[in-house]
Scaffold this motif. Structure first.
Motif, PDB file in Angstrom:
ATOM      1  N   LEU A 161      11.885 -10.361  -4.127  1.00  0.00           N
ATOM      2  CA  LEU A 161      10.945 -11.481  -4.179  1.00  0.00           C
ATOM      3  C   LEU A 161       9.527 -10.991  -4.423  1.00  0.00           C
ATOM      4  CD1 LEU A 161      12.215 -13.673  -1.188  1.00  0.00           C
ATOM      5  CD2 LEU A 161      12.812 -13.843  -3.613  1.00  0.00           C
ATOM      6  N   ALA A 162       9.145  -9.933  -3.728  1.00  0.00           N
ATOM      7  CA  ALA A 162       7.776  -9.427  -3.846  1.00  0.00           C
ATOM      8  C   ALA A 162       7.501  -8.855  -5.233  1.00  0.00           C
ATOM      9  CB  ALA A 162       7.515  -8.375  -2.783  1.00  0.00           C
ATOM     10  N   GLU A 163       8.504  -8.201  -5.831  1.00  0.00           N
ATOM     11  CA  GLU A 163       8.282  -7.477  -7.074  1.00  0.00           C
ATOM     12  C   GLU A 163       8.551  -8.305  -8.323  1.00  0.00           C
ATOM     13  OE1 GLU A 163       9.050  -2.855  -5.876  1.00  0.00           O
ATOM     14  OE2 GLU A 163      10.765  -3.978  -6.653  1.00  0.00           O
ATOM     15  N   ARG A 164       8.918  -9.555  -8.167  1.00  0.00           N
ATOM     16  CA  ARG A 164       9.425 -10.328  -9.301  1.00  0.00           C
ATOM     17  C   ARG A 164       8.423 -10.478 -10.443  1.00  0.00           C
ATOM     18  NH1 ARG A 164      11.887 -16.184  -8.196  1.00  0.00           N
ATOM     19  NH2 ARG A 164       9.719 -16.871  -8.393  1.00  0.00           N
ATOM     20  N   ASP A 165       7.144 -10.615 -10.133  1.00  0.00           N
ATOM     21  CA  ASP A 165       6.152 -10.822 -11.190  1.00  0.00           C
ATOM     22  C   ASP A 165       5.627  -9.537 -11.796  1.00  0.00           C
ATOM     23  OD1 ASP A 165       6.445 -13.510 -10.815  1.00  0.00           O
ATOM     24  OD2 ASP A 165       4.609 -13.757  -9.635  1.00  0.00           O
TER      25      ASP A 165
ATOM     26  N   PHE B 201       4.385  -2.455  -0.053  1.00  0.00           N
ATOM     27  CA  PHE B 201       4.304  -3.027  -1.387  1.00  0.00           C
ATOM     28  C   PHE B 201       3.039  -2.569  -2.082  1.00  0.00           C
ATOM     29  CE2 PHE B 201       6.647  -5.933   1.220  1.00  0.00           C
ATOM     30  CZ  PHE B 201       7.646  -6.414   0.428  1.00  0.00           C
ATOM     31  N   GLU B 202       3.043  -2.650  -3.383  1.00  0.00           N
ATOM     32  CA  GLU B 202       1.843  -2.316  -4.125  1.00  0.00           C
ATOM     33  C   GLU B 202       1.386  -3.516  -4.912  1.00  0.00           C
ATOM     34  OE1 GLU B 202       0.347   0.798  -7.457  1.00  0.00           O
ATOM     35  OE2 GLU B 202       1.829   1.326  -6.002  1.00  0.00           O
ATOM     36  N   THR B 203       0.153  -3.920  -4.711  1.00  0.00           N
ATOM     37  CA  THR B 203      -0.434  -5.025  -5.438  1.00  0.00           C
ATOM     38  C   THR B 203      -1.479  -4.406  -6.353  1.00  0.00           C
ATOM     39  OG1 THR B 203      -2.039  -5.308  -3.712  1.00  0.00           O
ATOM     40  CG2 THR B 203      -0.081  -6.637  -3.564  1.00  0.00           C
ATOM     41  N   GLN B 204      -1.030  -3.927  -7.494  1.00  0.00           N
ATOM     42  CA  GLN B 204      -1.854  -3.110  -8.347  1.00  0.00           C
ATOM     43  C   GLN B 204      -2.351  -1.957  -7.482  1.00  0.00           C
ATOM     44  OE1 GLN B 204      -4.711  -5.964  -9.762  1.00  0.00           O
ATOM     45  NE2 GLN B 204      -3.239  -6.932 -11.076  1.00  0.00           N
TER      46      GLN B 204
ATOM     47  N   LEU C 275       4.652 -16.442  -0.992  1.00  0.00           N
ATOM     48  CA  LEU C 275       4.638 -15.091  -0.432  1.00  0.00           C
ATOM     49  C   LEU C 275       3.868 -14.151  -1.339  1.00  0.00           C
ATOM     50  CD1 LEU C 275       5.539 -12.861   1.526  1.00  0.00           C
ATOM     51  CD2 LEU C 275       7.665 -12.681   0.182  1.00  0.00           C
ATOM     52  N   ARG C 276       4.176 -14.176  -2.628  1.00  0.00           N
ATOM     53  CA  ARG C 276       3.476 -13.290  -3.563  1.00  0.00           C
ATOM     54  C   ARG C 276       1.991 -13.636  -3.627  1.00  0.00           C
ATOM     55  NH1 ARG C 276       8.422 -14.088  -6.147  1.00  0.00           N
ATOM     56  NH2 ARG C 276       7.601 -15.823  -7.360  1.00  0.00           N
ATOM     57  N   SER C 277       1.691 -14.923  -3.605  1.00  0.00           N
ATOM     58  CA  SER C 277       0.296 -15.346  -3.618  1.00  0.00           C
ATOM     59  C   SER C 277      -0.437 -14.854  -2.373  1.00  0.00           C
ATOM     60  CB  SER C 277       0.216 -16.877  -3.710  1.00  0.00           C
ATOM     61  OG  SER C 277      -1.121 -17.320  -3.645  1.00  0.00           O
ATOM     62  N   ALA C 278       0.242 -14.904  -1.226  1.00  0.00           N
ATOM     63  CA  ALA C 278      -0.366 -14.444   0.023  1.00  0.00           C
ATOM     64  C   ALA C 278      -0.642 -12.941  -0.030  1.00  0.00           C
ATOM     65  CB  ALA C 278       0.548 -14.773   1.196  1.00  0.00           C
ATOM     66  N   ILE C 279       0.300 -12.176  -0.572  1.00  0.00           N
ATOM     67  CA  ILE C 279       0.106 -10.727  -0.695  1.00  0.00           C
ATOM     68  C   ILE C 279      -1.119 -10.437  -1.551  1.00  0.00           C
ATOM     69  CG2 ILE C 279       1.078  -8.604  -1.642  1.00  0.00           C
ATOM     70  CD1 ILE C 279       3.862  -9.754  -0.896  1.00  0.00           C
ATOM     71  N   ARG C 280      -1.259 -11.159  -2.666  1.00  0.00           N
ATOM     72  CA  ARG C 280      -2.404 -10.950  -3.550  1.00  0.00           C
ATOM     73  C   ARG C 280      -3.707 -11.344  -2.860  1.00  0.00           C
ATOM     74  NH1 ARG C 280       1.239 -13.893  -7.173  1.00  0.00           N
ATOM     75  NH2 ARG C 280       2.409 -12.366  -8.422  1.00  0.00           N
TER      76      ARG C 280
ATOM     77  N   ASP D 146       3.509  -7.277 -10.632  1.00  0.00           N
ATOM     78  CA  ASP D 146       2.207  -6.739 -10.228  1.00  0.00           C
ATOM     79  C   ASP D 146       2.207  -6.258  -8.785  1.00  0.00           C
ATOM     80  OD1 ASP D 146       2.452  -9.321  -9.200  1.00  0.00           O
ATOM     81  OD2 ASP D 146       0.282  -9.648  -9.191  1.00  0.00           O
ATOM     82  N   ILE D 147       3.358  -6.366  -8.109  1.00  0.00           N
ATOM     83  CA  ILE D 147       3.490  -5.914  -6.729  1.00  0.00           C
ATOM     84  C   ILE D 147       4.635  -4.910  -6.674  1.00  0.00           C
ATOM     85  CG2 ILE D 147       4.032  -6.579  -4.346  1.00  0.00           C
ATOM     86  CD1 ILE D 147       2.871  -9.337  -5.000  1.00  0.00           C
ATOM     87  N   THR D 148       4.398  -3.769  -6.094  1.00  0.00           N
ATOM     88  CA  THR D 148       5.414  -2.725  -6.002  1.00  0.00           C
ATOM     89  C   THR D 148       5.650  -2.342  -4.553  1.00  0.00           C
ATOM     90  OG1 THR D 148       4.748  -1.810  -8.134  1.00  0.00           O
ATOM     91  CG2 THR D 148       6.059  -0.387  -6.700  1.00  0.00           C
ATOM     92  N   VAL D 149       6.902  -2.406  -4.109  1.00  0.00           N
ATOM     93  CA  VAL D 149       7.263  -1.972  -2.763  1.00  0.00           C
ATOM     94  C   VAL D 149       7.416  -0.461  -2.797  1.00  0.00           C
ATOM     95  CG1 VAL D 149       8.943  -2.138  -0.908  1.00  0.00           C
ATOM     96  CG2 VAL D 149       8.485  -4.136  -2.360  1.00  0.00           C
TER      97      VAL D 149
END
Length: 229
Positions: free
Chosen positions: A20-24, A4-7, A113-118, A26-29
């Protein structure tokens, strides 16, 4: 495993989480892998910011793959977030010892999940609340407190107080408020502790606080300070 990519990029071995990861936005798989060996190859090629790693996989499990990523100096800066259905203490402890910056169970909500990735991408450590207490209990029961052997005897009183706050799961801002420090000063103390104790990240400091007996299971402080050597 997927990436994934978080910026920046993120890679994960947990299938089906891309939407789920890419929904917002700012995260790219950037890649997905079916096993740890393939995932490790992708990581070496793509250098993601975060690897979302499953523990149980064919060819190479997530703990072994995590250890290989952390041991590779060329991959310095790649952060590993474990996501698994297994919450046995030994799995979590092994994952952290291997170098994982975070550990979540697969029943985590999409937002968490997204918060944890960030969080992991930002350089912080994260343990799921559902597993932290059990893991720290196991650590406390399996080790005799030994502050001198871990370098705590070299810390100042204030550094010990900050380490205690980290061990109790406080954020930098919460530590600052508790100790009447500015947030910037609290961050400086945390950075100093990482260097002085040769700790990889915040998760390592949490474990150290429990291993030395500075913090007890349940988040209570033993009240030890360098003046009590």
């Amino acid at each position: 495993m997927r990436t994934f990519e978080t910026q920046g990029p993120l890679l994960s071995t947990c299938v089906g989480l891309r939407p789920l990861a890419e929904r917002d936005g700012d995260i790219t798989v950037i890649a997905e892998a079916a096993d740890g060996r393939a995932g490790l190859s992708f990581v070496r090629e793509l250098r993601p910011d975060v690897v979302l790693m499953d523990i149980r996989m064919p060819a190479m499990d997530g703990i072994e793959a995590t250890g290989a990523i952390v041991a590779d100096e060329a991959l310095n800066g790649v952060r590993v977030l474990m996501l698994t259905t297994f919450d046995e203490d030994e799995n979590v402890f092994a994952a952290i010892r291997a170098g994982a910056a975070g550990y979540l169970l697969k029943d985590v909500s999409p937002d968490d999940l997204r918060s944890a990735i960030r969080t992991v991408a930002a350089g912080d450590a994260l343990l799921s609340p559902s597993v932290t207490a059990a893991v720290m209990q196991a650590i406390a029961e399996g080790h005799s407190p030994d502050p001198d052997g871990h370098g705590l005897d070299e810390l100042t009183d204030r550094e010990v107080e900050v380490l205690s706050g980290i061990g109790r799961g406080l954020t930098n801002d919460e530590i600052a408020a508790e100790l009447f420090l500015s947030p910037a000063t609290a961050r400086t103390y945390v950075s100093r502790l990482l260097t002085r104790l040769d700790a990889r990240d915040r998760a390592a400091l949490i474990i150290l606080a429990y291993e030395t007996g500075l913090v007890r299971p349940g988040g209570t402080s033993r009240g030890w300070s360098p003046t009590q050597r």
